[in-house]
Design an enzyme around this catalytic site. Sequence first.
Site, PDB file in Angstrom:
ATOM      1  N   GLY B  10      -7.250  -6.263  -1.868  1.00 11.89           N
ATOM      2  CA  GLY B  10      -8.482  -6.621  -2.561  1.00 11.89           C
ATOM      3  C   GLY B  10      -9.042  -7.973  -2.146  1.00 11.89           C
ATOM      4  N   ASN B  11      -8.148  -8.964  -1.909  1.00 13.85           N
ATOM      5  CA  ASN B  11      -8.638 -10.301  -1.587  1.00 13.85           C
ATOM      6  C   ASN B  11      -9.262 -10.378  -0.197  1.00 13.85           C
ATOM      7  OD1 ASN B  11      -6.152 -10.046  -0.196  1.00 13.85           O
ATOM      8  ND2 ASN B  11      -5.884 -12.268  -0.155  1.00 13.85           N
ATOM      9  N   LYS B 128      -2.639   4.880 -14.507  1.00 14.23           N
ATOM     10  CA  LYS B 128      -3.403   3.888 -13.744  1.00 14.23           C
ATOM     11  C   LYS B 128      -4.717   3.568 -14.459  1.00 14.23           C
ATOM     12  CE  LYS B 128      -4.741   1.686  -9.954  1.00 14.23           C
ATOM     13  NZ  LYS B 128      -4.087   0.470  -9.485  1.00 14.23           N
ATOM     14  N   LYS B 213      -3.338   2.665  -2.433  1.00 11.89           N
ATOM     15  CA  LYS B 213      -3.885   2.511  -1.093  1.00 11.89           C
ATOM     16  C   LYS B 213      -2.812   2.196  -0.048  1.00 11.89           C
ATOM     17  CE  LYS B 213      -4.672  -2.371  -0.594  1.00 11.89           C
ATOM     18  NZ  LYS B 213      -3.243  -2.640  -0.634  1.00 11.89           N
ATOM     19  N   LYS B 275       4.001  -1.560  -2.211  1.00 10.48           N
ATOM     20  CA  LYS B 275       3.967  -2.040  -0.822  1.00 10.48           C
ATOM     21  C   LYS B 275       5.338  -1.851  -0.166  1.00 10.48           C
ATOM     22  CE  LYS B 275       0.538  -5.518  -2.043  1.00 10.48           C
ATOM     23  NZ  LYS B 275      -0.601  -4.572  -2.022  1.00 10.48           N
TER      24      LYS B 275
END
Lengths: 323, 323
Positions: B10-11, B128, B213, B275
Site C-alpha cells: 500500500g505504501n 476481512k 495480494k 507475506k
Amino acid sequence: MARVLVALGGNALSRPSERGTMAGQLASVRRSSGYIAEMIAAGNEVVISHGNGPQVGNILLQNELARESVASMPLDACGAESEGLIGYMIQQSLGNELRRRGLRHEVVTVVTQTVVDPDDPAFVRPTKPVGGFVTAEEALRRIRESGEAWAEDSGRGWRRVVPSPKPLAIVEAPTIAKLLALGTVVVAAGGGGVPVYYRDDSELAGVEAVIDKDLAAARLAQQLAVQVLLILTDVAGVALAYGRPEQRFLGDVTLGELEGLFRRGEFPAGSMGPKVVAAIGFLRNGGDRAVICSLDDALAGLAGEAGTQIRRDNLRSRAASAA
Amino acid sequence: MARVLVALGGNALSRPSERGTMAGQLASVRRSSGYIAEMIAAGNEVVISHGNGPQVGNILLQNELARESVASMPLDACGAESEGLIGYMIQQSLGNELRRRGLRHEVVTVVTQTVVDPDDPAFVRPTKPVGGFVTAEEALRRIRESGEAWAEDSGRGWRRVVPSPKPLAIVEAPTIAKLLALGTVVVAAGGGGVPVYYRDDSELAGVEAVIDKDLAAARLAQQLAVQVLLILTDVAGVALAYGRPEQRFLGDVTLGELEGLFRRGEFPAGSMGPKVVAAIGFLRNGGDRAVICSLDDALAGLAGEAGTQIRRDNLRSRAASAA
C-alpha cells in the site's frame, strides 16, 4: 476470415431496463459475447473496444455524491476504473462463451491510454456532457471552486461538460498487436481509452476529457492493420433523413459515396456523425471494410449481409485506378 | 538478471498524508516506478502486482454513499475498477520513467481474475474488513436486507467483513507469460486479482471476496516461473518479536529456517503472516529467492543486500540432498 475490430455500443453492455445493476449488465454482456464467440469460432482474429457512457457516468456521480468523505478522482482516473470494470465483464463473459464452444482462446483486457493533442481545439470549448444533473446554483459553485465547465442541458438541469479531443494514437497498440498475433482476444480502448498527452518528449500525463469511442476504435484498428471495423449500435445502419418519414437506411456504399453524403451534412454530429467519421478515417487509412449495424445483426453484418457496408472502393473503380 | 515479480504494498501507491488524492497517489507511484525502472534498466524481466486496500475501500465507500442514486456494484466489480485505476497510474508512470532512461519497453496492465475454491473454509467465516464504518443500527439493516456479514471493529464502529479465500490460479497467467517473453512489462493480479470461481467446467463467475495480494503474487510468480519474488512493504524485513524490545530483523534465512519459525507462531496473521506464507509457498513451488524489504530498499533487496532474504536452501544442503 479476417482481423476484425468489434466496437460495442452502449446497448451491448447494458439496457436502461436493467437500471445499471451488475446482474443486468452481465446479462447484456453475455448476449454480446455470444455473437463475438461465433466470430472467433469462424476463424476471425478479434479485438474488442467498447463505450463506457453509463458506467463512467455512474462512477462520476458516485465521486460527486461521496466527495465530502472520499477524495474525488479526476475524469481520466474514472475512465481507467470503467475500463477495468467493463473489461472484466467482457473478458469473463467471452471466456465463458468460448469455453462453452470448446475454444481455448485467451481473452484479456489491456488498460489503454489514448494520446491527444493538448492544442486540440476541443480544449478551448468543452462540449461533451458527463455525470449527473445539478441545479444552476450548484453548477455555479463548481465553476467557481474547481474551474470546471458546466452547461445547461435541454432544460433538464446543469451538467459538467468536458472536451472531446481527437484520438491521435493508442499508446498500447504495439502490445495489443503482439497479443493478436499470438491468437489472444484483446479488449482495449474502452470508452475511447484514457486521454493522455505528452507533457514533453518522454512524459505522458492524463487529461480531463472524453474521447469518442468510435474514433478511438478506428485509430486502434488502423494501428493494428485491421481489415474490418464492425461498429455495433442500436439502429439498423446509417440512415438518410433519420427520424423523418422519408428515412431510408444505406446498404452497400463506397467510401467516396459516404464522404459525399457526409459533406452534404446528412449525419447529425451527436449520434451517427462520429461513427461515419470513424468509418471514413478507417477506410482512408488502409481498412478494407467498415460496417455499421445493430448489435443483433453482428454476424450478418460481418458476413456482409446486414447493416451499412462501406467499402474502400468498389471493385470496378479499384480496377480502373490500377489500370 | 532474473525474472522478478515485484509485489507493491500500500505504501508504494499512496501515503496517508496524501489523503487519497490523485496527485498524491501519482507522486507515490512515481517514486516506486523509479525503482522498478532501475531494475528493468539492469536487464531484469519484471512483472508487477500491487495492493488495492485504500483504493477499493474508497470505491466501496463511494458505492455506499451513492447507493440511493446509483446501483451499487458488487465487490468483484469494485476490485476490477481498482485494477483499472491503479494499473493506469503504474503503467503511465513507469512508462515515463523508462522513456526518461532511454528504454523502450512497453508497459501494460492486464485486468486479472483469480480462481478460488467455492468450498474454501473462508466462505464459512468471513473475516476481512472492507469499506467504511457504520453504526450498529445501520449494520443490522444491511445484514437483514442484503445478507452481508458485518462485524464490530475494535470499538471504532461496524464494518462489512468478507471472505478471504486462497488463490488457486491466475486465469490470465498464460497471456502474461507470453507478454513477459516478448519483453513487455506487465502489471497484473492487482489487489490479489478479481476473485472468481468455476460454476461448472466452463463457466467462471465473480464472487464477493478479497484475495490476499501477496498470496496471489506468489501464485502468479509460480505460474510465470519467476526466479525472485520481491515483496515491498513499509518495514525493513521480517522481524522476530515484532514491536517488542527484543525485536530483531531476519537477514538471510533458508526456507527450512523460516518454516520452522512460522510453525512456532512467530508471525502475526494480520500483517507479516501472509507475506511469510507467500514467500514459503513461492519457494516450495520452484522459486529461487524471496525478499521481503522496505520500498526504499527495493534495489538493495533485489541485489541481496537488504531486507529478509529467503533462499530455497543454502548451497550446502542442496549439495547434500543431491549426494
